[in-house]
Design an enzyme around this catalytic site. Sequence first.
Site, PDB file in Angstrom:
ATOM      1  N   CYS A 244      13.840  -3.517 -24.674  1.00 10.16           N
ATOM      2  CA  CYS A 244      12.957  -4.349 -23.840  1.00 10.16           C
ATOM      3  C   CYS A 244      11.475  -4.174 -24.202  1.00 10.16           C
ATOM      4  O   CYS A 244      11.081  -4.653 -25.251  1.00 10.16           O
ATOM      5  CB  CYS A 244      13.258  -4.120 -22.367  1.00 10.16           C
ATOM      6  N   ASN A 286      15.530  -8.252 -17.970  1.00 11.18           N
ATOM      7  CA  ASN A 286      14.384  -8.240 -17.077  1.00 11.18           C
ATOM      8  C   ASN A 286      13.144  -8.273 -17.934  1.00 11.18           C
ATOM      9  O   ASN A 286      12.558  -7.241 -18.217  1.00 11.18           O
ATOM     10  CB  ASN A 286      14.434  -6.967 -16.221  1.00 11.18           C
ATOM     11  N   HIS A 329      19.146  -5.206 -21.725  1.00 10.29           N
ATOM     12  CA  HIS A 329      19.407  -3.822 -21.320  1.00 10.29           C
ATOM     13  C   HIS A 329      20.868  -3.448 -21.544  1.00 10.29           C
ATOM     14  O   HIS A 329      21.711  -3.683 -20.678  1.00 10.29           O
ATOM     15  CB  HIS A 329      19.038  -3.640 -19.843  1.00 10.29           C
ATOM     16  N   GLU A 331      22.283  -0.664 -21.422  1.00  9.88           N
ATOM     17  CA  GLU A 331      22.783   0.433 -20.576  1.00  9.88           C
ATOM     18  C   GLU A 331      23.267  -0.069 -19.224  1.00  9.88           C
ATOM     19  O   GLU A 331      24.035   0.593 -18.542  1.00  9.88           O
ATOM     20  CB  GLU A 331      21.682   1.481 -20.390  1.00  9.88           C
TER      21      GLU A 331
END
Length: 354
Positions: A244, A286, A329, A331
């Site tokens: 990110c 995000n 993301h 994870e």
Amino acid sequence: MNGKLILEDGTVFNGKLLNNMKATGEVVFNTGMTGYQEILTDPSYCRQIVTLTYPLIGNYGIADIFMQSRKSFVNGFIIGELCDNGSNWHLETEISDFLTRQGIPCLYDVDTRAVTKHIRAAGTMKGIIVPEDAAKTEIDELFAVPIKKEVVSEATTPNVYKMENDGPHVVVMDFGIKQNILDSLHQWGCNLTIVPSNTTAEEIMNLNPDGIFLSNGPGDPKDIPDVIENVKKLIGKKPMFGICLGHQILGLALGANTYKLKFGHRGSNQPVKNLETGRVYITSQNHGYAVDEASLEGLPLKVTHRSINDGTVEGMRHTKLPIFSVQFHPEASPGPTDNTYLFDQFVSMLPKEE
Ligand SMILES: NC(=O)CC[C@H](N)C(=O)O
């Protein structure tokens, strides 16, 4: 108490104020159906006012194990129905108590889908949360509060710390990291040293890392030029993986450009295509900025992932060095955990144990 969201373009959305608190911030929306606690505590949302499109929030409460950082960094929270009798075996706190304790202004009973449709059409913009009867002077004062630009220094760790393990030594540059990323790297066997965002390249190399990880974080990557300069000095020294904001920083450090998206990608339901395998994954995202694909021309960088929704760059890798990054993301598990192959990829670049 009745309250309202006023956007910079004058549009007003009514709701109820949980606490008599006001807020100023960039209004963004997240389309995930779960994960409100992770959103509230993800430092990447630092100083933003976050609107959730899912209509019922709080129904499984809040629990310590889902905290993504030491506190909530959001400036305000806008939701539909506020559920204050959550039910889940993990539940420790109801969401309203959490928001009150964290000092987060919350406007609820809002038509958040209407807010989202407006932002999608008009673009992300500044907004304020105020009581229904706020005076014009008060509204003007709140709009006059500038949106703080450099927020990484607020979100990063103040101190160096370790998460020890038996595997390769990874220095994590913390720009506002989510706990889930640290837990994933640790789960993949990495011995972690987490350092503040202003740690110099020399200090990082003195820690003798096997690999370097660049974390997620808030704000515009162009607002942290010192970090970019620092990362430039680390290129080619060790294998690197960025997620990110870390992906955007790597892009800028390698000579690419970044730009602001009209309304960003936020949600746990964002489809991404891995161009190297042809597979499509549902990812958690995000971000409000993206690496400009046109700027990669002539650079030793290859686009590896692309957003299915708007075609923007979601991942890249260096064509000569062991450096790669993703905008989403891996994870976070928006149900499946399909994207964790990226942690395998990073760990496979690091020296094996003797
Ligand atoms: N999650 C992140 O790291 C976000 C990166 C950056 N702040 C953006 O909004 O694009």
